[in-house]
Design a protein around this motif. Structure first.
Motif, PDB file in Angstrom:
ATOM      1  N   GLN A 267      31.118  51.568 -48.581  1.00 63.33           N
ATOM      2  CA  GLN A 267      30.681  50.320 -49.250  1.00 63.33           C
ATOM      3  C   GLN A 267      29.954  50.653 -50.563  1.00 63.33           C
ATOM      4  O   GLN A 267      30.124  49.962 -51.574  1.00 63.33           O
ATOM      5  CB  GLN A 267      29.769  49.479 -48.351  1.00 63.33           C
ATOM      6  N   ARG A 270      32.536  51.463 -53.136  1.00 64.34           N
ATOM      7  CA  ARG A 270      33.171  50.237 -53.666  1.00 64.34           C
ATOM      8  C   ARG A 270      32.239  49.539 -54.665  1.00 64.34           C
ATOM      9  O   ARG A 270      32.684  49.001 -55.675  1.00 64.34           O
ATOM     10  CB  ARG A 270      33.513  49.280 -52.518  1.00 64.34           C
ATOM     11  N   TYR A 271      30.951  49.567 -54.350  1.00 60.25           N
ATOM     12  CA  TYR A 271      29.957  48.930 -55.239  1.00 60.25           C
ATOM     13  C   TYR A 271      29.931  49.652 -56.591  1.00 60.25           C
ATOM     14  O   TYR A 271      29.904  49.022 -57.658  1.00 60.25           O
ATOM     15  CB  TYR A 271      28.582  48.993 -54.574  1.00 60.25           C
ATOM     16  N   LYS A 273      32.307  51.433 -57.944  1.00 61.31           N
ATOM     17  CA  LYS A 273      33.565  51.140 -58.653  1.00 61.31           C
ATOM     18  C   LYS A 273      33.514  49.749 -59.297  1.00 61.31           C
ATOM     19  O   LYS A 273      33.838  49.587 -60.480  1.00 61.31           O
ATOM     20  CB  LYS A 273      34.744  51.217 -57.666  1.00 61.31           C
ATOM     21  N   ALA A 274      33.078  48.756 -58.525  1.00 62.82           N
ATOM     22  CA  ALA A 274      33.056  47.386 -59.049  1.00 62.82           C
ATOM     23  C   ALA A 274      32.091  47.278 -60.229  1.00 62.82           C
ATOM     24  O   ALA A 274      32.405  46.642 -61.246  1.00 62.82           O
ATOM     25  CB  ALA A 274      32.653  46.411 -57.936  1.00 62.82           C
ATOM     26  N   LEU A 287      38.660  55.325 -55.870  1.00 62.15           N
ATOM     27  CA  LEU A 287      38.017  55.576 -54.586  1.00 62.15           C
ATOM     28  C   LEU A 287      38.823  56.665 -53.900  1.00 62.15           C
ATOM     29  O   LEU A 287      40.020  56.492 -53.672  1.00 62.15           O
ATOM     30  CB  LEU A 287      38.056  54.322 -53.712  1.00 62.15           C
ATOM     31  N   ARG A 402      39.123  40.579 -47.457  1.00 61.47           N
ATOM     32  CA  ARG A 402      40.252  41.296 -48.060  1.00 61.47           C
ATOM     33  C   ARG A 402      41.273  41.570 -46.974  1.00 61.47           C
ATOM     34  O   ARG A 402      40.933  41.575 -45.780  1.00 61.47           O
ATOM     35  CB  ARG A 402      39.778  42.604 -48.720  1.00 61.47           C
ATOM     36  N   THR A 408      39.619  47.320 -51.845  1.00 60.38           N
ATOM     37  CA  THR A 408      38.435  46.758 -52.499  1.00 60.38           C
ATOM     38  C   THR A 408      38.224  45.299 -52.097  1.00 60.38           C
ATOM     39  O   THR A 408      39.167  44.610 -51.697  1.00 60.38           O
ATOM     40  CB  THR A 408      38.584  46.839 -54.042  1.00 60.38           C
ATOM     41  N   TRP A 409      36.981  44.828 -52.244  1.00 58.24           N
ATOM     42  CA  TRP A 409      36.636  43.448 -51.878  1.00 58.24           C
ATOM     43  C   TRP A 409      37.105  42.518 -52.996  1.00 58.24           C
ATOM     44  O   TRP A 409      36.340  42.149 -53.869  1.00 58.24           O
ATOM     45  CB  TRP A 409      35.125  43.315 -51.680  1.00 58.24           C
ATOM     46  N   ASP A 410      38.366  42.138 -52.926  1.00 55.34           N
ATOM     47  CA  ASP A 410      38.959  41.394 -54.040  1.00 55.34           C
ATOM     48  C   ASP A 410      38.688  39.896 -53.993  1.00 55.34           C
ATOM     49  O   ASP A 410      38.932  39.194 -54.965  1.00 55.34           O
ATOM     50  CB  ASP A 410      40.471  41.633 -54.065  1.00 55.34           C
TER      51      ASP A 410
END
Ligand SMILES: [Zn+2]
Length: 455
Positions: A267, A270-271, A273-274, A287, A402, A408-410
């Protein structure tokens, strides 16, 4: 009607139809202009100046001279500590600067008892100071023979680049005040066996810190790979799928609920990256679903071992004639980890992603607790949660979903101050879900992946 007017009218009519036929776009995230300013303030020149000083210590091998004022690991760590103190003086003493050390050896790669010294600076949070995020790079360097403590080991990329990033993030972030605490650390003993990371991780645990993020910057400046590719716009973030501290029972439950790729370090990845892709123009983040490179390690591992969210942020293409190599020319090819092998504008982008991520996490409220997912054998998934212990900065919650095969949390939606959300017509079996707390400026916490609700 003139033809071009007719065409324009046709476009007006056609556009909404075209939009309807494509999948709904993700909710655009509100940008926090402070994070954009932080990312923009990171300086390639500043990184280069720091790295040049680090290379100037000749070698920073863990077993090198500790007494010389100009050469070796001792001079290097004293200089790093002095830089943190100088930065602190510029922000009214906002940093607590100190050494964390321990003695290791005799053992593999450390033939005699050796003091491993990490340099640490803590920027105390204003509201929730018991919550921490940490940025690290490793100070020590090496040549081909890992036991050679005297030959020239410039370590410009490995990991002068990462140490430079830590100091630069401190320079930029100390102009701001954050709810949570930010820690800047420079570890030693990495090449001899991750000793400095182990010492610092154990020290953090003894202090009982709530460490929400540990980001290791190790080699962030080389953009000319041994694979023949030059790439100054992509970086990698390595993370564990699940923490090694899960109990047998928790691990068994993953077979029935999913979550093998949704541990706390993932997580955080992902954070990162976002945040990077929202605030750092020209940087994309891959990732990588691994703790670290294949059969290799870094100082995030000792933190991940203890169950903290910890990732390695690193360049996309490594150059094996430069890293862990003697400085020499072979068949006309320069070997060794020299400043000429570091692209400081590339390192700037990765450092900007670090700084924006640390700031976003430290301004954001703590993540929600007791996040539970229900909805088996119903046409609607149900997510519920409790506020964080310190909820003063929570302006609302954001729920995410997702596809189970999406990395990813799209998709997400803001749900106000609710503590429960029903995903109507979204069957729990077919998606992954999560929730974050969000402050007034729109900065989200890390997404929390749920455990199953009691039936
Ligand atoms: Zn390294």
């Amino acid at each position: 009607m003139r033809p071009f007017v007719a065409a324009a009218l046709l476009l007006l009519v056609a556009a909404p139809l075209a939009a309807q036929s494509s999948p709904p776009p993700a909710t655009p995230a509100a940008a926090d202009p402070r994070l954009a300013a932080i990312a923009a303030a990171v300086s390639a020149d500043s990184l280069e100046a720091t790295d040049t000083r680090l290379v100037g210590f000749g070698t920073r091998h863990t077993l090198s001279d500790t007494l010389s004022p100009t050469r070796g690991i001792g001079a290097a760590r004293r200089w790093v500590k002095a830089q943190f103190e100088r930065i602190s003086a510029g922000c009214g003493g906002c940093l607590d600067v100190f050494y964390v050390s321990g003695t290791v050896g005799p053992g593999p790669r450390v033939p005699r008892p050796t003091e491993i010294v990490d340099v640490v600076a803590v920027q105390r949070g204003t509201a929730d100071s018991g919550r921490y995020v940490l940025l690290d790079g490793h100070l020590d360097s090496r040549v081909g023979d890992v036991m050679d403590a005297t030959d020239s080991a410039p370590g410009a990329d490995d990991d002068g680049s990462g140490v430079s990033a830590v100091l630069e993030a401190a320079r930029v972030l100390t102009r701001y005040r954050f709810a949570g605490s930010v820690v800047y650390s420079v570890c030693s003993g990495e090449e001899q066996g991750l000793y400095g990371g182990e010492i610092l991780a154990a020290w953090v645990r003894r202090r009982g810190w709530r460490l929400d993020a540990m980001i290791e910057n190790d080699m962030i400046g080389n953009d000319q790979g041994s694979d023949g590719i030059t790439d100054d716009s992509t970086a990698r973030v390595f993370s564990d799928g699940t923490p090694p501290t899960l109990t047998e029972r928790e691990r068994t439950m993953l077979r029935f609920t999913g979550g093998e790729v949704d541990g706390i370090s993932r997580q955080l990845a992902r954070y990162l990256k976002a945040t990077a892709e929202q605030y750092v123009p020209g940087l994309h983040v891959w990732l990588i679903y691994r703790l670290d490179r294949f059969l290799r390690g870094g100082d995030h591992k000792p933190f991940a071992d203890l169950g903290y969210p910890a990732v390695r942020f690193t360049e996309m293409h490594e150059n094996y004639t430069r890293q862990h190599n003697d400085v020499r020319v072979v068949d006309g090819v320069q070997h060794g980890d020299l400043l000429s092998g570091v692209d400081f504008d590339y390192a700037r982008k990765i450092t900007a992603a670090d700084a924006a991520t640390l700031a976003s996490l430290s301004w954001a409220p703590a993540p929600p607790r007791e996040v539970r997912l229900g909805g088996a054998v119903q046409p609607a998934a149900v997510l519920s949660w409790q506020p964080p212990a310190d909820a003063a900065d929570v302006a609302g919650y954001r729920v995410y979903w997702r596809r189970t095969d999406a990395p990813t949390w799209d998709h997400w939606t803001d749900v106000g101050m609710a503590h429960r959300y029903v995903f109507t017509h979204r069957v729990v079996d077919n998606y992954f879900f999560g929730v974050a707390s969000v402050n007034r400026e729109g900065d989200p916490s890390v997404v929390v992946f749920p455990t199953p609700a009691a039936p």
